[in-house]
Write an enzyme that holds these catalytic residues in place. Structure first.
Site, PDB file in Angstrom:
ATOM      1  N   ASP A  66       0.824  -1.168   0.023  1.00 22.83           N
ATOM      2  CA  ASP A  66      -0.027   0.004  -0.127  1.00 22.83           C
ATOM      3  C   ASP A  66       0.903   1.278  -0.004  1.00 22.83           C
ATOM      4  OD1 ASP A  66      -0.032   1.026   3.363  1.00 22.83           O
ATOM      5  OD2 ASP A  66      -0.027  -1.050   2.873  1.00 22.83           O
ATOM      6  N   GLU A 158      -7.728   3.689  11.939  1.00 19.48           N
ATOM      7  CA  GLU A 158      -6.755   3.704  13.029  1.00 19.48           C
ATOM      8  C   GLU A 158      -6.447   4.723  13.689  1.00 19.48           C
ATOM      9  OE1 GLU A 158      -2.525   3.666  11.093  1.00 19.48           O
ATOM     10  OE2 GLU A 158      -3.747   3.813   9.094  1.00 19.48           O
TER      11      GLU A 158
END
Length: 264
Positions: A66, A158
């Protein structure tokens, strides 16, 4: 008359005392137990790959990364052509947006280039819990156009907050996910870590594809019966085409499963 030379008798070997045998048996058991334990843990067939500088779970064959603007300018041709242990990268998640107004400055180019070299691609939104989910989804929608064969949109969750209760955070997450599913026609992927999974996701978002960031162990056994599709297992791998370390992920399935997850 020659004198007969007497041969000195060999010293008697001392028997190993019982405590010695105890130590030997204990060492054998310890070494054998250690080997058994490591093999038991290594059900995912982890092996270090010098080409990329980290270990990989070779039980799975579909590996990816990513990226965001923090990875700098990417040479996508070099990235795609790289081989390691007869494998190559097959998918990439690309940061698109953050919060209610921020857009990753490299998203548009990365999105186009990833498609051009034939990678499975997915776009993710970095979620800010104290911003409204509606405004955050509008930001994502303005930037991300998905087509057949793309991976579902990803909600990157997150970041915590003390400004909202746990119930409010969960309700807002559901709002973003529902808006995304209604707009794109596919259930989004939730990216999160072990702590947030237990606190917010586990009991509240059953059925959503999960992408778990967990660098702590050999397995994902502590996630009980969660259906995990992607595992971000390292943030310190290397690849051709990118300067500096990059996050490495693995898809916990076969090619047919990955294709089934993509937009139709």
């Amino acid at each position: 008359m020659a004198r007969r030379v007497s041969t000195p008798s060999s010293p008697k070997k001392r028997a190993l005392p019982p405590i010695g045998w105890v130590v030997i048996v204990a060492l054998v058991l310890l070494i054998g137990g250690g080997i058994w334990y490591v093999n038991r843990l290594n059900t995912n067939e982890w092996r270090h790959v010098s080409k990329i500088g980290i270990r990989l779970p070779f039980k799975y064959s579909i590996h990816g990364i990513d990226v965001s603007k923090h990875n700098g300018r990417i040479n996508w041709q070099e990235l795609r052509q790289m081989r390691f242990e007869e494998l190559r990268l097959q998918f990439v998640f690309i940061k698109a947006t953050e919060g209610a107004s921020l857009t990753d400055k490299d998203f548009k180019n990365n999105w186009k280039q990833a498609d051009g070299v034939g990678l499975y691609r997915g776009a993710y939104h970095f979620y800010i819990p104290w911003r409204t989910p509606e405004s955050q989804f509008e930001n994502f929608k303005r930037s991300v156009k998905l087509k057949k064969g793309d991976l579902p949109p990803v909600l990157d969750f997150e970041l915590g907050t003390n400004a909202l209760s746990q119930e409010q955070v969960i309700a807002n997450l559901k709002t973003w996910l529902t808006l995304a599913e209604n707009y794109y026609g596919v259930r989004p992927i939730i990216y999160t870590n072990a702590d947030f999974y237990r606190r917010y996701i586990k009991e509240n978002f059953v059925g959503y594809p999960l992408w778990i960031a967990d660098y702590s162990g050999w397995t994902l056994n502590r996630y009980d019966d969660a259906v995990i599709h992607f595992w971000q297992h390292s943030k310190s791998g290397y690849t051709d085409g990118i300067r500096g370390p990059v996050d490495y992920n693995v898809f916990l399935g076969e090619v047919e499963d990955l294709k089934a997850l993509c937009l139709k």
